[in-house]
Design a protein around this motif. Structure first.
Motif, PDB file in Angstrom:
ATOM      1  N   ARG A 177      10.510   6.175 -10.997  1.00 55.66           N
ATOM      2  CA  ARG A 177      11.120   6.324  -9.887  1.00 55.66           C
ATOM      3  C   ARG A 177      10.342   6.683  -8.656  1.00 55.66           C
ATOM      4  NH1 ARG A 177      13.947   4.797  -6.234  1.00 55.66           N
ATOM      5  NH2 ARG A 177      15.221   6.303  -5.030  1.00 55.66           N
ATOM      6  N   ASN A 202       7.647   5.943  -8.643  1.00 58.36           N
ATOM      7  CA  ASN A 202       6.739   4.473  -8.800  1.00 58.36           C
ATOM      8  C   ASN A 202       7.347   3.765  -7.665  1.00 58.36           C
ATOM      9  OD1 ASN A 202       4.301   2.425  -9.512  1.00 58.36           O
ATOM     10  ND2 ASN A 202       5.131   2.632 -11.111  1.00 58.36           N
ATOM     11  N   ALA A 203       8.690   3.911  -8.455  1.00 54.31           N
ATOM     12  CA  ALA A 203       9.383   2.514  -7.269  1.00 54.31           C
ATOM     13  C   ALA A 203       9.294   2.931  -5.724  1.00 54.31           C
ATOM     14  CB  ALA A 203      10.650   2.375  -7.993  1.00 54.31           C
ATOM     15  N   MET A 204       9.393   4.255  -5.925  1.00 54.28           N
ATOM     16  CA  MET A 204       9.746   4.667  -3.793  1.00 54.28           C
ATOM     17  C   MET A 204       8.544   4.641  -3.700  1.00 54.28           C
ATOM     18  SD  MET A 204      11.515   8.439  -4.492  1.00 54.28           S
ATOM     19  CE  MET A 204      11.336   8.975  -3.288  1.00 54.28           C
ATOM     20  N   TRP A 206       6.865   2.173  -4.308  1.00 49.04           N
ATOM     21  CA  TRP A 206       5.867   0.687  -3.934  1.00 49.04           C
ATOM     22  C   TRP A 206       7.028  -0.101  -3.000  1.00 49.04           C
ATOM     23  CZ3 TRP A 206       1.051  -1.131  -4.847  1.00 49.04           C
ATOM     24  CH2 TRP A 206       0.406  -1.123  -5.836  1.00 49.04           C
ATOM     25  N   SER A 207       8.039   0.610  -2.773  1.00 50.25           N
ATOM     26  CA  SER A 207       8.695  -0.251  -1.445  1.00 50.25           C
ATOM     27  C   SER A 207       8.248   0.342  -0.200  1.00 50.25           C
ATOM     28  CB  SER A 207      10.042   0.726  -1.896  1.00 50.25           C
ATOM     29  OG  SER A 207      10.170   2.424  -1.513  1.00 50.25           O
ATOM     30  N   CYS A 208       7.117   1.413  -0.223  1.00 52.89           N
ATOM     31  CA  CYS A 208       6.883   1.765   1.186  1.00 52.89           C
ATOM     32  C   CYS A 208       5.657   1.242   1.477  1.00 52.89           C
ATOM     33  CB  CYS A 208       6.398   3.245   1.178  1.00 52.89           C
ATOM     34  SG  CYS A 208       5.134   3.522   0.438  1.00 52.89           S
ATOM     35  N   PRO A 261       2.855  -1.579   0.851  1.00 51.16           N
ATOM     36  CA  PRO A 261       1.918  -1.595  -0.280  1.00 51.16           C
ATOM     37  C   PRO A 261       0.075  -0.798   0.260  1.00 51.16           C
ATOM     38  CG  PRO A 261       3.102  -3.533   0.310  1.00 51.16           C
ATOM     39  CD  PRO A 261       2.866  -2.402   1.360  1.00 51.16           C
ATOM     40  N   CYS A 269       0.246   2.718  -0.818  1.00 48.56           N
ATOM     41  CA  CYS A 269       1.106   3.139  -2.165  1.00 48.56           C
ATOM     42  C   CYS A 269      -0.015   3.081  -2.413  1.00 48.56           C
ATOM     43  CB  CYS A 269       2.128   2.352  -2.026  1.00 48.56           C
ATOM     44  SG  CYS A 269       3.663   3.245  -0.652  1.00 48.56           S
ATOM     45  N   ARG A 284      -1.680  -3.787  -9.876  1.00 43.50           N
ATOM     46  CA  ARG A 284      -0.731  -4.114  -8.892  1.00 43.50           C
ATOM     47  C   ARG A 284      -1.419  -3.833  -7.264  1.00 43.50           C
ATOM     48  NH1 ARG A 284       4.558  -0.990  -9.925  1.00 43.50           N
ATOM     49  NH2 ARG A 284       5.508  -2.212  -8.618  1.00 43.50           N
TER      50      ARG A 284
END
Length: 141
Positions: A105, A107-109, A111-113, A115, A118, A140
């Motif tokens: 979770r 990790n997903a959060m 990568w949504s900001c 990049p 992050c 990534r």
């Protein structure tokens, strides 16, 4: 710590609260669910509230259920890795699967900001944990 009560456990005819301030589910919500999964969620949420491994009695008190019932749920949660029991003390805490879910979770959060930001944060975390050098996440960034 959030004190769960019987109103946190689903019932067909009255309003319930989901632990930790999530949305309120009411009787108008006709979607079918699996009550044992929701009860397990209440127990897992209580484990999240404790800062350290906890005795069964304290956990049962926190969720407002009999210790025998909580113990049965914990047996299954330990089996699938969402809870953990210390062999020496018998205390319960969150298990490796819970850690894995939290990590995913986060990790997903991240990568949504932005990049670039992050990626820098991710490298710091992974370098600290010795993960970055494995090359698993290098693609990534």
């Amino acid at each position: 710590m959030t004190k769960a009560s019987s109103k946190n456990i689903p019932a067909a005819d009255h309003e319930i609260d989901i632990v930790d301030g999530a949305d309120v589910v009411d009787a108008a919500d006709k979607r079918k669910g699996i009550q044992s999964v929701e009860v397990s969620g209440v127990i897992i949420a209580a484990l999240c509230d404790f800062k350290f491994p906890v005795p069964l009695k304290d956990l049962a008190d926190a969720v407002g259920m009999p210790a025998a019932k909580v113990h049965r749920y914990l047996a299954s949660l330990v089996r699938i890795g969402l809870a953990w029991q210390d062999d020496m003390t018998g205390l319960y805490g969150l298990g490796p699967m819970a850690l894995r879910m939290g990590y995913r979770r986060l990790n997903a959060m991240m990568w949504s900001c932005a990049p670039g930001v992050c990626c820098a944060i991710w490298r710091l975390i992974c370098d600290h944990r010795g993960i970055w050098r494995s090359g698993v996440n290098a693609a990534r960034c």
